[in-house]
Design a protein around this motif. Sequence first.
Motif, mmCIF file in Angstrom:
data_model
loop_
_atom_site.group_PDB
_atom_site.id
_atom_site.type_symbol
_atom_site.label_atom_id
_atom_site.label_comp_id
_atom_site.label_asym_id
_atom_site.label_seq_id
_atom_site.Cartn_x
_atom_site.Cartn_y
_atom_site.Cartn_z
ATOM 1 N N PHE A 91 0.807 -1.219 0.000
ATOM 2 C CA PHE A 91 0.000 0.000 0.000
ATOM 3 C C PHE A 91 0.837 1.265 0.000
ATOM 4 O O PHE A 91 0.324 2.377 0.065
ATOM 5 N N VAL A 92 2.138 1.068 -0.107
ATOM 6 C CA VAL A 92 2.987 2.218 -0.370
ATOM 7 C C VAL A 92 3.814 1.876 -1.613
ATOM 8 O O VAL A 92 4.321 0.764 -1.752
ATOM 9 N N VAL A 93 3.843 2.813 -2.544
ATOM 10 C CA VAL A 93 4.506 2.580 -3.827
ATOM 11 C C VAL A 93 5.528 3.687 -4.042
ATOM 12 O O VAL A 93 5.258 4.845 -3.718
ATOM 13 N N GLY A 94 6.687 3.321 -4.560
ATOM 14 C CA GLY A 94 7.693 4.341 -4.832
ATOM 15 C C GLY A 94 8.764 3.785 -5.753
ATOM 16 O O GLY A 94 8.609 2.702 -6.316
ATOM 17 N N THR A 95 9.868 4.526 -5.858
ATOM 18 C CA THR A 95 10.940 4.101 -6.755
ATOM 19 C C THR A 95 11.935 3.227 -5.997
ATOM 20 O O THR A 95 12.351 3.567 -4.888
ATOM 21 N N CYS A 96 12.299 2.097 -6.628
ATOM 22 C CA CYS A 96 13.232 1.165 -5.991
ATOM 23 C C CYS A 96 14.630 1.786 -5.926
ATOM 24 O O CYS A 96 15.144 2.256 -6.929
ATOM 25 N N GLU A 133 9.826 2.255 -10.912
ATOM 26 C CA GLU A 133 8.995 3.284 -10.270
ATOM 27 C C GLU A 133 7.779 2.765 -9.517
ATOM 28 O O GLU A 133 7.112 3.506 -8.826
ATOM 29 N N LYS A 134 7.481 1.459 -9.692
ATOM 30 C CA LYS A 134 6.300 0.937 -9.005
ATOM 31 C C LYS A 134 6.665 -0.112 -7.960
ATOM 32 O O LYS A 134 5.963 -1.101 -7.789
ATOM 33 N N ALA A 135 7.785 0.093 -7.279
ATOM 34 C CA ALA A 135 8.185 -0.848 -6.231
ATOM 35 C C ALA A 135 7.259 -0.691 -5.026
ATOM 36 O O ALA A 135 6.770 0.406 -4.750
ATOM 37 N N GLU A 168 13.092 2.924 2.422
ATOM 38 C CA GLU A 168 14.081 2.898 1.346
ATOM 39 C C GLU A 168 13.514 3.424 0.029
ATOM 40 O O GLU A 168 14.266 3.779 -0.878
ATOM 41 N N LEU A 169 12.195 3.405 -0.110
ATOM 42 C CA LEU A 169 11.579 3.851 -1.367
ATOM 43 C C LEU A 169 11.826 5.332 -1.599
ATOM 44 O O LEU A 169 11.744 6.138 -0.669
ATOM 45 N N LYS A 170 12.120 5.678 -2.842
ATOM 46 C CA LYS A 170 12.204 7.100 -3.174
ATOM 47 C C LYS A 170 10.825 7.552 -3.617
ATOM 48 O O LYS A 170 10.105 6.820 -4.301
ATOM 49 N N ASN A 171 10.477 8.765 -3.228
ATOM 50 C CA ASN A 171 9.190 9.336 -3.605
ATOM 51 C C ASN A 171 8.004 8.416 -3.263
ATOM 52 O O ASN A 171 7.194 8.069 -4.124
ATOM 53 N N PRO A 172 7.888 8.006 -1.977
ATOM 54 C CA PRO A 172 6.826 7.074 -1.607
ATOM 55 C C PRO A 172 5.434 7.721 -1.634
ATOM 56 O O PRO A 172 5.269 8.867 -1.192
#
Length: 573
Positions: A138-143, A149-151, A167-171
Motif C-alpha cells: 500500500f505504499v509505492v515508490g521508486t526502488c 517506479e512501481k516498487a 528505502e523507497l524514493k518518492n513514496p
Amino acid sequence: MARWVVTSAWPYVNNVPHLGNLIGSILSADVFARYLRLRGEDVVFVSGSDEHGTPIEIEAIRRGVDPKQLTDQAHEYVSKLIREYRISFDNYTRTESPVHKSFVQEFMMKLYQNGYIFEQDDVLPYCPRDGMFLPDRFVVGTCPYCGFEKAYGDQCDNCGRLLHPTELKNPRCAICGGPVEFRKSRHWFFDLPKLQEKLLRWLQESRLPPNVKNYSMNWVKEGLKPRSVTRDNKWGIPAPFPGAEGKTIYVWFDALLGYVSATKEYGIREKGDEEFWKRYWFDSETRTVYFIGKDNIPFHAIILPAMFMASGDPYTLPWYISSTEYLMYEGEQFSKSRRWGIWMDEALELLPADYWRFALIKMRPETKDTNFTWSEFTRIVNSDMNDDIGNFVHRVLKFIKSRFGNKVPEPGEIKDLDKEYLDYILAAPSRVGSYIESFRLKQALEEVVELARRGNQYLNAKAPWEKIKTDPQDAATTMYVAANAVAELAVLLAPFTPDAAERLWKMLNMEGSVHEPGRWLEASKPLLNPGHTLGEPEPLFRKLPSDFPEKVHELLAEARKKVMEKRPPLLRW
Ligand SMILES: Nc1ncnc2c1ncn2[C@@H]1O[C@H](COP(=O)(O)OP(=O)(O)OP(=O)(O)O)[C@@H](O)[C@H]1O
Ligand SMILES: [Zn+2]
C-alpha cells in the motif's frame, strides 16, 4: 525410499489464479507430485489459500463486510477450480484454518523464546488522508536498487529485492496516490543478521539450482537486515508476543508456515495422528520441494530456512526450489492485482483442463520470461497433442480393431526397426523421469511427444497396411510394438494430462487406474501381452479451428462474462 513433501506457493485469494500462477507454482508442483506417486514414492502434496493481509482487508472495509466472509467464498471457489484442473493436493487448506493459526502462533513464540525476535520502534509510512499505516503493497515508490517506479514497501517486483518502506524514493499512498508521512509504530523484528553465517554456509552446501543459490548468496553477503514480523492490520493472525496486542503477523511469515501446518492438518484429518507431520518435517532425509515464481525466491531460500533454524526444532531445510521465470500475456506479466491475464475459470469455459495443462507445461518459462501467445497455444494443441499423439493412438487402435479383431497381435520375428523402436519406448520412463527429476518439465513432455512422433515414423516405415497383404507376420509384429507404445504413452501422459491418460487406459481395456502407485516402474516392460483384447477407440484430443487465434478474444470475452456471474463477490469485477 525417501519421504517427500511437495509444495506450491499459496495463491493470494484476492483473485482467481491466472495461468501464470498455474505454471509458476500449482501445475508444475502437481506434475512433479503425480510423477513421484506413479513411482510409488511416499508423498505429501500441500498448499492453500493465502487470505490475510491488506488488499483483502481494504476490500472488506470498502464493502462493509467481514473479510472472512469474503475469503470463505473465495477459498471455496478457488478450491473447486483446483479440483477441476485435477491438481492432486493431499491438502489444499487456507491460512484461516484453526490448525494453521495456532501453529503460526506457537512457532512465532518459539522464535521469541529463542531470542530471535526483538521489539523496536519502526518508522512506517502513514497516510494522513486515509488515516492509516500503509503496509507493504500500500505504499509505492521508486526502488533504490534498480530505479523501478512501481516498487512496493516490502519488495520490488522488478529486481526482486526485499525492501523497507523508508528505502523507497518518492513514496506514495497506493489508495489515494498522495504523499505519505512517516510515523513511529512499535513492531517485532526477526533477527536475521544473527543467522547470516549459518544461512550462507547452508546455501553454499545446498543442492539448490544456480539461479536460486547465486541470487540468495549475493543477497546474504550484502548483509541481512532484521525484518519486521508484525503489522498494524486487524485482518490476520494475532501476534502472540507479550505487549503485541492489536498487531498481526506479517502475511509472508504466516503463509510460509502453511507448508508445515497443512501437513499437520492433513495428518490429523486423514490419519488421526497429531504427530504425523513431524515424521516428514523433522527428518533430514525428507525431500521438501517448493514450486514458486522467481519473485518468491528470497522468501523460500532465505526467510523460511532462517525461520526453521531459529525455531530450534530439527526441521529439514529446503531440498529443492524450482522457481520459474514469468509467463507473460501480450508482453506484460500476468497479475492478479492488476487484473491482467487469462484466469483459471474462464480458460475452462474454452477447453478442458488437459489442454491447458499440456500447453502450459510446453510453455513453462524455465530459463527466460515466456510470452503466452494464442498462435503457439493453437500450434501445441493441433500439432503436438493432435497430429503427433492423438493421431498415432488413433491409427494404432483403429488398425488393430479392423485387422486383428481388436486383439494385440502375437509378434513374429523382431527385426532391426522393431527392436530400435521397442528399446526406445521401454527406455522412455527413465528418460522422461530423469527430466522430471531435474525439474525440466518442459523437456520431459517434449520427450513424450517425441515418442509418438517416432511412432508415426515407425508406422510409415513399416507400412503394416501394405504388409498385411504380403507379410502378415511382420504387420503383426509392427502392431504389437505400436500397441505397446500407445500403452506406454498412457502412463507417460499421466502426470501431464491425467484425464486423457485415464481415458486412454480405458480404451486399452487395462485393469485399474493408470494413476495407481508404481505404474511408472511397470512401464519399463511391455504393458500389453499378445491376445489382450482392447477397448473401444475414440479420439483422444480434438483440434482447434485454424481461425482460433483470431476468434479467441471474442470467445474469451464471452467466457469472462459467464464466469463473472458465478464468482463470489470478492472475485467479481
Ligand atoms: N506470470 C507469472 N509466471 C510465473 N509464475 C507466476 C507469475 N505470476 C505469479 N507467479 C507465481 O504464482 C505464485 C502465486 O502468486 P500470487 O498469488 O502472489 O499472484 P500474483 O499474480 O503474483 O499477484 P500480484 O500480481 O498481485 O503480485 C507465486 O509463486 C508467484 O511467483
Ligand atoms: Zn528494484
